[in-house]
Design a protein around this motif. Structure first.
Motif, PDB file in Angstrom:
ATOM      1  N   SER A 316      25.632  35.855 -18.309  1.00  0.00           N
ATOM      2  CA  SER A 316      25.780  35.708 -19.753  1.00  0.00           C
ATOM      3  C   SER A 316      26.086  34.262 -20.102  1.00  0.00           C
ATOM      4  CB  SER A 316      26.882  36.629 -20.285  1.00  0.00           C
ATOM      5  OG  SER A 316      28.149  36.217 -19.813  1.00  0.00           O
ATOM      6  N   GLY A 317      25.878  33.945 -21.354  1.00  0.00           N
ATOM      7  CA  GLY A 317      26.163  32.615 -21.878  1.00  0.00           C
ATOM      8  C   GLY A 317      26.245  32.693 -23.387  1.00  0.00           C
ATOM      9  N   SER A 318      26.187  31.556 -24.022  1.00  0.00           N
ATOM     10  CA  SER A 318      26.318  31.477 -25.471  1.00  0.00           C
ATOM     11  C   SER A 318      25.088  30.800 -26.065  1.00  0.00           C
ATOM     12  CB  SER A 318      27.582  30.694 -25.852  1.00  0.00           C
ATOM     13  OG  SER A 318      28.723  31.269 -25.244  1.00  0.00           O
ATOM     14  N   GLY A 319      24.955  30.887 -27.376  1.00  0.00           N
ATOM     15  CA  GLY A 319      23.860  30.237 -28.088  1.00  0.00           C
ATOM     16  C   GLY A 319      24.278  29.975 -29.523  1.00  0.00           C
ATOM     17  N   VAL A 320      23.538  29.090 -30.195  1.00  0.00           N
ATOM     18  CA  VAL A 320      23.888  28.668 -31.550  1.00  0.00           C
ATOM     19  C   VAL A 320      22.662  28.796 -32.442  1.00  0.00           C
ATOM     20  CG1 VAL A 320      24.807  26.794 -32.973  1.00  0.00           C
ATOM     21  CG2 VAL A 320      25.535  27.009 -30.584  1.00  0.00           C
ATOM     22  N   LEU A 321      22.820  29.445 -33.584  1.00  0.00           N
ATOM     23  CA  LEU A 321      21.745  29.463 -34.582  1.00  0.00           C
ATOM     24  C   LEU A 321      21.615  28.058 -35.148  1.00  0.00           C
ATOM     25  CD1 LEU A 321      22.561  32.803 -36.409  1.00  0.00           C
ATOM     26  CD2 LEU A 321      20.373  32.241 -35.339  1.00  0.00           C
ATOM     27  N   ILE A 322      20.430  27.477 -34.945  1.00  0.00           N
ATOM     28  CA  ILE A 322      20.251  26.079 -35.312  1.00  0.00           C
ATOM     29  C   ILE A 322      19.204  25.883 -36.401  1.00  0.00           C
ATOM     30  CG2 ILE A 322      18.481  25.537 -33.602  1.00  0.00           C
ATOM     31  CD1 ILE A 322      19.853  22.875 -33.112  1.00  0.00           C
ATOM     32  N   ALA A 323      18.395  26.915 -36.676  1.00  0.00           N
ATOM     33  CA  ALA A 323      17.371  26.814 -37.718  1.00  0.00           C
ATOM     34  C   ALA A 323      17.106  28.203 -38.267  1.00  0.00           C
ATOM     35  CB  ALA A 323      16.081  26.193 -37.168  1.00  0.00           C
ATOM     36  N   ILE A 396      33.153  26.641 -29.788  1.00  0.00           N
ATOM     37  CA  ILE A 396      33.007  28.084 -29.953  1.00  0.00           C
ATOM     38  C   ILE A 396      32.048  28.582 -28.886  1.00  0.00           C
ATOM     39  CG2 ILE A 396      32.409  29.974 -31.515  1.00  0.00           C
ATOM     40  CD1 ILE A 396      32.715  28.064 -33.847  1.00  0.00           C
ATOM     41  N   GLY A 397      32.446  29.576 -28.111  1.00  0.00           N
ATOM     42  CA  GLY A 397      31.596  30.144 -27.074  1.00  0.00           C
ATOM     43  C   GLY A 397      32.169  31.450 -26.579  1.00  0.00           C
ATOM     44  N   SER A 398      31.577  31.963 -25.510  1.00  0.00           N
ATOM     45  CA  SER A 398      32.009  33.254 -24.953  1.00  0.00           C
ATOM     46  C   SER A 398      32.371  33.098 -23.487  1.00  0.00           C
ATOM     47  CB  SER A 398      30.899  34.297 -25.129  1.00  0.00           C
ATOM     48  OG  SER A 398      30.602  34.482 -26.495  1.00  0.00           O
ATOM     49  N   PRO A 399      33.479  32.399 -23.192  1.00  0.00           N
ATOM     50  CA  PRO A 399      33.870  32.195 -21.793  1.00  0.00           C
ATOM     51  C   PRO A 399      34.229  33.518 -21.128  1.00  0.00           C
ATOM     52  CG  PRO A 399      35.651  31.544 -23.269  1.00  0.00           C
ATOM     53  CD  PRO A 399      34.457  31.844 -24.129  1.00  0.00           C
ATOM     54  N   LEU A 400      33.674  33.709 -19.924  1.00  0.00           N
ATOM     55  CA  LEU A 400      33.943  34.915 -19.141  1.00  0.00           C
ATOM     56  C   LEU A 400      33.631  36.187 -19.926  1.00  0.00           C
ATOM     57  CD1 LEU A 400      37.346  33.797 -17.565  1.00  0.00           C
ATOM     58  CD2 LEU A 400      35.051  33.534 -16.620  1.00  0.00           C
ATOM     59  N   GLY A 401      32.665  36.084 -20.869  1.00  0.00           N
ATOM     60  CA  GLY A 401      32.280  37.255 -21.649  1.00  0.00           C
ATOM     61  C   GLY A 401      33.215  37.576 -22.794  1.00  0.00           C
ATOM     62  N   LEU A 402      34.231  36.731 -23.036  1.00  0.00           N
ATOM     63  CA  LEU A 402      35.149  36.933 -24.159  1.00  0.00           C
ATOM     64  C   LEU A 402      34.488  36.370 -25.408  1.00  0.00           C
ATOM     65  CD1 LEU A 402      38.468  35.950 -22.346  1.00  0.00           C
ATOM     66  CD2 LEU A 402      37.566  38.249 -22.769  1.00  0.00           C
ATOM     67  N   PHE A 403      33.892  37.267 -26.203  1.00  0.00           N
ATOM     68  CA  PHE A 403      32.966  36.894 -27.267  1.00  0.00           C
ATOM     69  C   PHE A 403      33.611  35.944 -28.279  1.00  0.00           C
ATOM     70  CE2 PHE A 403      30.174  38.657 -30.911  1.00  0.00           C
ATOM     71  CZ  PHE A 403      29.294  37.599 -30.776  1.00  0.00           C
ATOM     72  N   ASN A 404      32.937  34.810 -28.498  1.00  0.00           N
ATOM     73  CA  ASN A 404      33.273  33.845 -29.544  1.00  0.00           C
ATOM     74  C   ASN A 404      34.739  33.453 -29.561  1.00  0.00           C
ATOM     75  OD1 ASN A 404      30.672  33.496 -30.347  1.00  0.00           O
ATOM     76  ND2 ASN A 404      30.874  34.488 -32.320  1.00  0.00           N
ATOM     77  N   SER A 405      35.179  32.940 -28.418  1.00  0.00           N
ATOM     78  CA  SER A 405      36.501  32.330 -28.343  1.00  0.00           C
ATOM     79  C   SER A 405      36.428  30.919 -28.927  1.00  0.00           C
ATOM     80  CB  SER A 405      36.978  32.260 -26.894  1.00  0.00           C
ATOM     81  OG  SER A 405      37.027  33.558 -26.326  1.00  0.00           O
ATOM     82  N   PRO A 431      33.185  29.301 -17.568  1.00  0.00           N
ATOM     83  CA  PRO A 431      31.850  29.867 -17.408  1.00  0.00           C
ATOM     84  C   PRO A 431      31.580  30.934 -18.469  1.00  0.00           C
ATOM     85  CG  PRO A 431      32.898  29.614 -15.278  1.00  0.00           C
ATOM     86  CD  PRO A 431      33.939  29.274 -16.295  1.00  0.00           C
ATOM     87  N   GLY A 432      30.433  30.862 -19.085  1.00  0.00           N
ATOM     88  CA  GLY A 432      30.104  31.734 -20.199  1.00  0.00           C
ATOM     89  C   GLY A 432      30.126  30.978 -21.513  1.00  0.00           C
ATOM     90  N   SER A 433      30.833  29.819 -21.523  1.00  0.00           N
ATOM     91  CA  SER A 433      30.822  28.961 -22.708  1.00  0.00           C
ATOM     92  C   SER A 433      29.523  28.178 -22.819  1.00  0.00           C
ATOM     93  CB  SER A 433      32.003  27.979 -22.668  1.00  0.00           C
ATOM     94  OG  SER A 433      33.242  28.664 -22.704  1.00  0.00           O
ATOM     95  N   SER A 434      28.773  28.083 -21.715  1.00  0.00           N
ATOM     96  CA  SER A 434      27.530  27.306 -21.716  1.00  0.00           C
ATOM     97  C   SER A 434      26.607  27.781 -22.827  1.00  0.00           C
ATOM     98  CB  SER A 434      26.815  27.444 -20.371  1.00  0.00           C
ATOM     99  OG  SER A 434      27.556  26.841 -19.349  1.00  0.00           O
ATOM    100  N   GLY A 435      26.074  26.819 -23.575  1.00  0.00           N
ATOM    101  CA  GLY A 435      25.209  27.141 -24.704  1.00  0.00           C
ATOM    102  C   GLY A 435      25.954  27.279 -26.004  1.00  0.00           C
ATOM    103  N   GLY A 436      27.290  27.189 -25.966  1.00  0.00           N
ATOM    104  CA  GLY A 436      28.088  27.322 -27.168  1.00  0.00           C
ATOM    105  C   GLY A 436      28.092  26.066 -28.007  1.00  0.00           C
ATOM    106  N   ALA A 437      28.784  26.142 -29.165  1.00  0.00           N
ATOM    107  CA  ALA A 437      28.764  25.062 -30.143  1.00  0.00           C
ATOM    108  C   ALA A 437      29.957  24.131 -29.966  1.00  0.00           C
ATOM    109  CB  ALA A 437      28.771  25.646 -31.552  1.00  0.00           C
ATOM    110  N   LEU A 438      29.704  22.839 -30.067  1.00  0.00           N
ATOM    111  CA  LEU A 438      30.753  21.834 -30.189  1.00  0.00           C
ATOM    112  C   LEU A 438      30.607  21.224 -31.580  1.00  0.00           C
ATOM    113  CD1 LEU A 438      33.082  20.430 -28.636  1.00  0.00           C
ATOM    114  CD2 LEU A 438      31.440  18.600 -28.104  1.00  0.00           C
TER     115      LEU A 438
END
Length: 478
Positions: A316-323, A396-405, A431-438
């Motif tokens: 699992s990982g994270s993603g950001v709505l960008i468009a 903002i991300g989901s580290p270790l599957g903890l949604f949107n920490s 791990p799991g924060s990858s792909g999240g927003a800064l």
């Protein structure tokens, strides 16, 4: 011969260069095809020079205007084949097809086109199909050549006549991405296409495009009595730029927007999520947002489960709505081992699947997914002055599957790692924060969280907004 069904993909691209770089994904014997119609120019004519030159170098065919007639020696053959098609014949009307194009696919596409013909006399319909067959006979071998990489692509410049409209409506159902540029038009012509509103430019004629592409001015002859006109090859192009007679511009009323139904099997159904609560946009008065407001941007950050062949999550990982249109940016290392992805939205118990991996760049460690039907609010990409060390950031991300920490910290440095610009920051990630927003304190996306050092404390890295802007150029709304 593998048979693929075709799904027209409504993609809101803002630049022609993005059209050249995107390729429809093939999954479960289904291929996504992109069909765009620009009313006006996507960008000023001079700015298109590099993009159009690239199109020529990559063996794309550019058509400045259109009027196609069969050569006299083949007119009888095309006419007989057209009559057979209109009578329901299932035999391929053209010989010598490339191996990438099956006779069944060609026949199905032509039957679809024949059904779309306006009500007219049988002889007129037969002549229109005959002209279409003539155009396909010369064009298909070039589009589907052994040198073609990815999806074949065709760019049309100018106002299509009847034959050209039939051609451009047929090519997507053969597996060819099509972009139609109509610089002086305000009304859409193709109901299947995604219509983009560009900049009107009454001076952007076919001759103007040819002058941009070639140092020596070329002219397109005026319309005269209809007679066969051979294609004039361009000396510098890998494939010919056809110089064909112009024709008076037609004004076409907006056509209804039907859903295409030509797939040999139904498209894969992806559950469409309801509109996510819109995230608050960063204000333009440069007033820092409080942390509670910044945490509200979590509705634009998703958790991505990478599914195996059995539909079970394997990472699992994270993603950001960008468009707009459900475009999600994430890390390439998050999605590289998957064929399908389960996407979790905040405040929504449903899980939504997608297989639409639009674009990726291993060196940038970035990828774009699309979740069809997702109307969540994109987070704006930072476009201000250079960032500085010490300024506050929010992750903002989901580290270790903890949604949107959520976590906060500061920028501790800027690094150049493997030819890409990275932001070093102290906001805690795992791990799991990858792909999240800064984010910065104004709610702008300044980076995509990418990596951290397990043996160090709060040394984390994000791909910089500058790299994101370069990678996602053409997908971002202007």
């Amino acid at each position: 011969m593998t048979s693929f069904s075709i799904r027209l993909n409504p993609m809101q691209l803002s630049q022609l260069g993005a059209f050249l770089n995107i390729h429809g994904r093939i999954h479960n014997n289904q291929k996504d095809i992109y069909f765009l119609e620009w009313l006006g120019l996507p960008e000023p004519l001079d700015a298109l020079k590099k993009t159009l030159s690239t199109a020529v170098q990559h063996n794309l065919i550019l058509y400045p205007g259109a009027h196609m007639l069969p050569t006299p020696d083949k007119a009888v053959t095309y006419s007989a084949a057209a009559q057979a098609l209109l009578e329901g014949c299932q035999q391929a009307p053209l010989s010598g097809l490339p191996k990438e194009l099956s006779p069944e696919q060609l026949c199905a596409a032509l039957h679809h086109t024949a059904k779309s013909l306006p009500q007219s006399s049988p002889s007129i319909q037969q002549n229109n199909i005959a002209r279409l067959l003539s155009a396909l006979d010369s064009l298909v071998p070039q589009l589907f050549s052994a040198q073609t990489v990815g999806s074949p692509k065709c760019i049309w410049i100018g106002e299509p006549d009847t034959t050209a409209r039939l051609l451009l409506s047929t090519l997507p159902y053969l597996g060819c991405d099509v972009a139609v540029l109509r610089p002086t038009s305000t009304q859409p012509m193709f109901p299947e296409a995604v219509t983009r509103q560009g900049m009107a430019d009454p001076t952007a004629s076919a001759e103007a495009f040819l002058r941009v592409l070639h140092p020596t001015p070329q002219t397109v002859p005026a319309q005269s009595a209809p007679k066969p006109t051979p294609a004039a090859p361009a000396a510098s192009a890998a494939r010919p730029v056809l110089k064909l007679p112009q024709h008076p511009r037609r004004t076409v009323s907006p056509a209804p927007q039907p859903t295409p139904t030509v797939a040999s099997k139904p498209p894969v159904c992806v559950q469409r999520p309801p509109a996510a609560p819109p995230a608050k946009r960063a204000n333009t008065e440069r007033v820092p947002l409080d942390y509670e407001t910044l945490a509200g941007f979590s509705s634009s950050v998703v958790m991505i489960d990478v599914l195996d062949d059995y539909g079970e999550p394997q990472s699992s990982g994270s993603g950001v709505l960008i468009a707009s249109g459900g475009i999600i940016i994430t890390n390439f290392h998050v999605v590289e081992r998957g064929n399908r992805y389960a996407v979790h939205l905040e405040n929504n118990d449903a899980v939504f699947e997608t297989d639409q991996l639009l674009k990726y760049h291993p060196d940038f460690d970035l990828a774009l997914l699309r979740l069809s039907g997702c109307n969540g609010q994109p987070i704006p990409l930072y476009q201000g002055p250079h960032l500085v060390r010490g300024q506050s950031v929010f992750a903002i991300g989901s580290p270790l599957g903890l949604f949107n920490s959520v976590s906060d910290g500061i920028i501790s440095g800027f690094r150049q790692i493997e030819h890409k610009k990275m932001i070093q920051f102290t906001a805690p990630t795992s791990p799991g924060s990858s792909g999240g927003a800064l984010l910065d304190r104004y709610g702008n996306l300044i980076g995509i969280v990418t990596a951290g050092f397990r043996d160090a404390q709060n040394i984390n890295l994000a791909v910089s907004y500058e790299v994101i802007g370069q990678f996602a150029r053409g997908f971002l709304s202007k």
